[in-house]
Scaffold this motif. Structure first.
Motif, PDB file in Angstrom:
ATOM      1  N   PRO A 199      32.022  56.670  37.075  1.00  0.00           N
ATOM      2  CA  PRO A 199      32.264  55.475  37.888  1.00  0.00           C
ATOM      3  C   PRO A 199      32.005  55.794  39.356  1.00  0.00           C
ATOM      4  O   PRO A 199      32.073  56.955  39.767  1.00  0.00           O
ATOM      5  N   PHE A 200      31.717  54.769  40.161  1.00  0.00           N
ATOM      6  CA  PHE A 200      31.456  54.992  41.576  1.00  0.00           C
ATOM      7  C   PHE A 200      31.871  53.771  42.388  1.00  0.00           C
ATOM      8  O   PHE A 200      32.047  52.676  41.848  1.00  0.00           O
ATOM      9  N   ILE A 201      32.031  53.984  43.673  1.00  0.00           N
ATOM     10  CA  ILE A 201      32.296  52.907  44.618  1.00  0.00           C
ATOM     11  C   ILE A 201      31.222  52.950  45.701  1.00  0.00           C
ATOM     12  O   ILE A 201      30.568  53.981  45.899  1.00  0.00           O
ATOM     13  N   PHE A 202      31.038  51.837  46.405  1.00  0.00           N
ATOM     14  CA  PHE A 202      30.041  51.814  47.472  1.00  0.00           C
ATOM     15  C   PHE A 202      30.451  50.854  48.572  1.00  0.00           C
ATOM     16  O   PHE A 202      31.223  49.919  48.366  1.00  0.00           O
ATOM     17  N   GLY A 203      29.907  51.103  49.757  1.00  0.00           N
ATOM     18  CA  GLY A 203      30.135  50.249  50.913  1.00  0.00           C
ATOM     19  C   GLY A 203      29.106  50.557  51.985  1.00  0.00           C
ATOM     20  O   GLY A 203      28.615  51.689  52.069  1.00  0.00           O
ATOM     21  N   GLY A 204      28.757  49.561  52.793  1.00  0.00           N
ATOM     22  CA  GLY A 204      27.758  49.806  53.821  1.00  0.00           C
ATOM     23  C   GLY A 204      27.497  48.589  54.676  1.00  0.00           C
ATOM     24  O   GLY A 204      28.396  47.796  54.971  1.00  0.00           O
ATOM     25  N   VAL A 205      26.236  48.420  55.063  1.00  0.00           N
ATOM     26  CA  VAL A 205      25.816  47.304  55.913  1.00  0.00           C
ATOM     27  C   VAL A 205      24.548  46.699  55.326  1.00  0.00           C
ATOM     28  O   VAL A 205      23.815  47.343  54.580  1.00  0.00           O
ATOM     29  N   GLY A 206      24.305  45.430  55.672  1.00  0.00           N
ATOM     30  CA  GLY A 206      23.121  44.766  55.167  1.00  0.00           C
ATOM     31  C   GLY A 206      22.721  43.593  56.038  1.00  0.00           C
ATOM     32  O   GLY A 206      23.394  43.249  57.021  1.00  0.00           O
ATOM     33  N   ALA A 207      21.617  42.955  55.663  1.00  0.00           N
ATOM     34  CA  ALA A 207      21.115  41.768  56.351  1.00  0.00           C
ATOM     35  C   ALA A 207      20.847  40.689  55.313  1.00  0.00           C
ATOM     36  O   ALA A 207      20.367  40.975  54.213  1.00  0.00           O
ATOM     37  N   THR A 208      21.145  39.453  55.673  1.00  0.00           N
ATOM     38  CA  THR A 208      21.001  38.307  54.773  1.00  0.00           C
ATOM     39  C   THR A 208      20.085  37.265  55.412  1.00  0.00           C
ATOM     40  O   THR A 208      20.250  36.924  56.588  1.00  0.00           O
ATOM     41  N   TYR A 209      19.151  36.765  54.605  1.00  0.00           N
ATOM     42  CA  TYR A 209      18.288  35.664  55.045  1.00  0.00           C
ATOM     43  C   TYR A 209      18.363  34.558  53.996  1.00  0.00           C
ATOM     44  O   TYR A 209      18.111  34.799  52.810  1.00  0.00           O
ATOM     45  N   VAL A 210      18.744  33.365  54.418  1.00  0.00           N
ATOM     46  CA  VAL A 210      18.879  32.222  53.518  1.00  0.00           C
ATOM     47  C   VAL A 210      17.984  31.096  54.010  1.00  0.00           C
ATOM     48  O   VAL A 210      18.026  30.716  55.188  1.00  0.00           O
ATOM     49  N   SER A 211      17.177  30.551  53.106  1.00  0.00           N
ATOM     50  CA  SER A 211      16.271  29.460  53.449  1.00  0.00           C
ATOM     51  C   SER A 211      16.454  28.309  52.461  1.00  0.00           C
ATOM     52  O   SER A 211      16.999  28.486  51.371  1.00  0.00           O
ATOM     53  N   GLY A 212      15.952  27.138  52.847  1.00  0.00           N
ATOM     54  CA  GLY A 212      16.026  25.969  51.981  1.00  0.00           C
ATOM     55  C   GLY A 212      17.061  24.953  52.400  1.00  0.00           C
ATOM     56  O   GLY A 212      17.151  23.875  51.809  1.00  0.00           O
ATOM     57  N   GLY A 213      17.868  25.283  53.406  1.00  0.00           N
ATOM     58  CA  GLY A 213      18.883  24.348  53.878  1.00  0.00           C
ATOM     59  C   GLY A 213      18.409  23.581  55.097  1.00  0.00           C
ATOM     60  O   GLY A 213      17.212  23.569  55.421  1.00  0.00           O
ATOM     61  N   PRO A 214      19.351  22.952  55.799  1.00  0.00           N
ATOM     62  CA  PRO A 214      18.983  22.250  57.038  1.00  0.00           C
ATOM     63  C   PRO A 214      18.300  23.170  58.036  1.00  0.00           C
ATOM     64  O   PRO A 214      17.457  22.734  58.821  1.00  0.00           O
ATOM     65  N   LYS A 215      18.681  24.440  58.042  1.00  0.00           N
ATOM     66  CA  LYS A 215      17.997  25.423  58.868  1.00  0.00           C
ATOM     67  C   LYS A 215      18.079  26.780  58.188  1.00  0.00           C
ATOM     68  O   LYS A 215      18.978  27.030  57.374  1.00  0.00           O
ATOM     69  N   ASN A 216      17.136  27.651  58.493  1.00  0.00           N
ATOM     70  CA  ASN A 216      17.159  29.007  57.942  1.00  0.00           C
ATOM     71  C   ASN A 216      18.220  29.835  58.667  1.00  0.00           C
ATOM     72  O   ASN A 216      18.420  29.684  59.874  1.00  0.00           O
ATOM     73  N   VAL A 217      18.875  30.707  57.910  1.00  0.00           N
ATOM     74  CA  VAL A 217      19.968  31.504  58.456  1.00  0.00           C
ATOM     75  C   VAL A 217      19.661  32.978  58.273  1.00  0.00           C
ATOM     76  O   VAL A 217      19.311  33.420  57.177  1.00  0.00           O
ATOM     77  N   PHE A 218      19.786  33.734  59.359  1.00  0.00           N
ATOM     78  CA  PHE A 218      19.646  35.193  59.308  1.00  0.00           C
ATOM     79  C   PHE A 218      20.902  35.807  59.905  1.00  0.00           C
ATOM     80  O   PHE A 218      21.272  35.491  61.038  1.00  0.00           O
ATOM     81  N   THR A 219      21.573  36.649  59.136  1.00  0.00           N
ATOM     82  CA  THR A 219      22.841  37.210  59.584  1.00  0.00           C
ATOM     83  C   THR A 219      23.069  38.575  58.954  1.00  0.00           C
ATOM     84  O   THR A 219      22.357  38.973  58.016  1.00  0.00           O
ATOM     85  N   ALA A 220      24.066  39.288  59.445  1.00  0.00           N
ATOM     86  CA  ALA A 220      24.441  40.582  58.874  1.00  0.00           C
ATOM     87  C   ALA A 220      25.472  40.364  57.768  1.00  0.00           C
ATOM     88  O   ALA A 220      26.122  39.310  57.689  1.00  0.00           O
ATOM     89  N   ASN A 221      25.612  41.360  56.907  1.00  0.00           N
ATOM     90  CA  ASN A 221      26.649  41.306  55.889  1.00  0.00           C
ATOM     91  C   ASN A 221      27.193  42.707  55.637  1.00  0.00           C
ATOM     92  O   ASN A 221      26.544  43.709  55.957  1.00  0.00           O
TER      93      ASN A 221
END
Length: 246
Positions: free
Chosen positions: A151-173
């Protein structure tokens, strides 16, 4: 004196032969069963939106595909880089609450005169996480007490890009999760993992703060998404046997 000298020479030769045989056996075994330092592969699974219009982990799950690259520090730890594509879907139809932020632009009328909001967006996620294996993972000679299953666990940082809505969203996660991995063969690894990606945006669903509730802090009143993935990776780049110190 000649007999003593001959016996000494024979003992010396036996010692040299024994050392050579031991070295050859050890090297051959290490070369046939090495410790690999990198993995590459792909996976697939399900992702689900969690936010103002859904608080259920199993509701509106959508397909997700991912690519995986992993670099290993030792049998217990490594860094994993992923690039994933999926869908985020949600609706306010089944949510028993009142949204004051309703307008004709995105809210749709129902038969009883009420308004509801539906969305289906495209998600792209790029993440780098630190993985910790609870048991030393692998089959190589350099693993001490290696386990094929851990078994393992994980954690870190990432980037999210979402399109198709009223506006495109780019954010960290911030991704965090748990999983289990099993070594099918010396170079093949099967993994199952589940994680939550806490984004820094409240607009992954296309609506910012539909309750008009002020909040503070990086993760308060923000959207997130879960991911359940099955991955298959291939191990490569064996650790140098002659330069590795046990």
């Amino acid at each position: 004196m000649k007999v003593v000298k001959a016996n000494g020479q024979r003992r010396t030769m036996k010692f040299i032969v024994a050392v050579m045989l031991f070295s050859f056996t050890t090297t051959s075994h290490a070369q046939s069963d090495p410790e690999y330092m990198m993995e590459i592969g792909a996976g697939a699974g399900l992702t689900g939106y969690l936010g103002d219009f859904n608080g259920n982990l199993t509701k509106e799950l959508q397909p997700m595909a991912t690519g995986v690259f992993r670099t290993l520090f030792n049998p217990h730890a490594g860094l994993k880089f992923t690039g994933s594509w999926g869908k985020l879907k949600g609706s306010s139809k089944d949510v028993e609450t009142f949204y004051p932020n309703q307008n004709d632009g995105i809210w749709n009328p129902e038969g009883d005169g009420r308004l509801h909001y539906d969305f289906s967006h495209t998600l792209v996620d790029v993440s780098c996480v630190f993985e910790y294996n609870f048991w030393p993972y692998g089959t190589g000679r350099d693993y001490r007490g290696a386990k094929r299953l851990t078994p393992f666990i994980f954690g870190g940082v990432g980037a999210t890009y979402v399109s198709g809505g009223p506006k495109n969203v780019f954010t960290a996660n911030v991704p965090m999760g748990i999983g289990v991995k099993y070594k099918l063969a010396d170079r093949l690894n099967l993994g199952v993992e589940w994680g939550i990606h806490f984004s820094l945006s409240d607009e992954l669903d296309g609506v910012k703060d539909p309750y008009y509730v002020k909040s503070s802090g990086p993760f308060k009143n923000t959207d997130c998404y879960s991911a359940l993935l099955v991955t298959l990776t291939y191990s490569f780049k064996a650790r140098c046997v002659t330069c590795w110190k046990e």
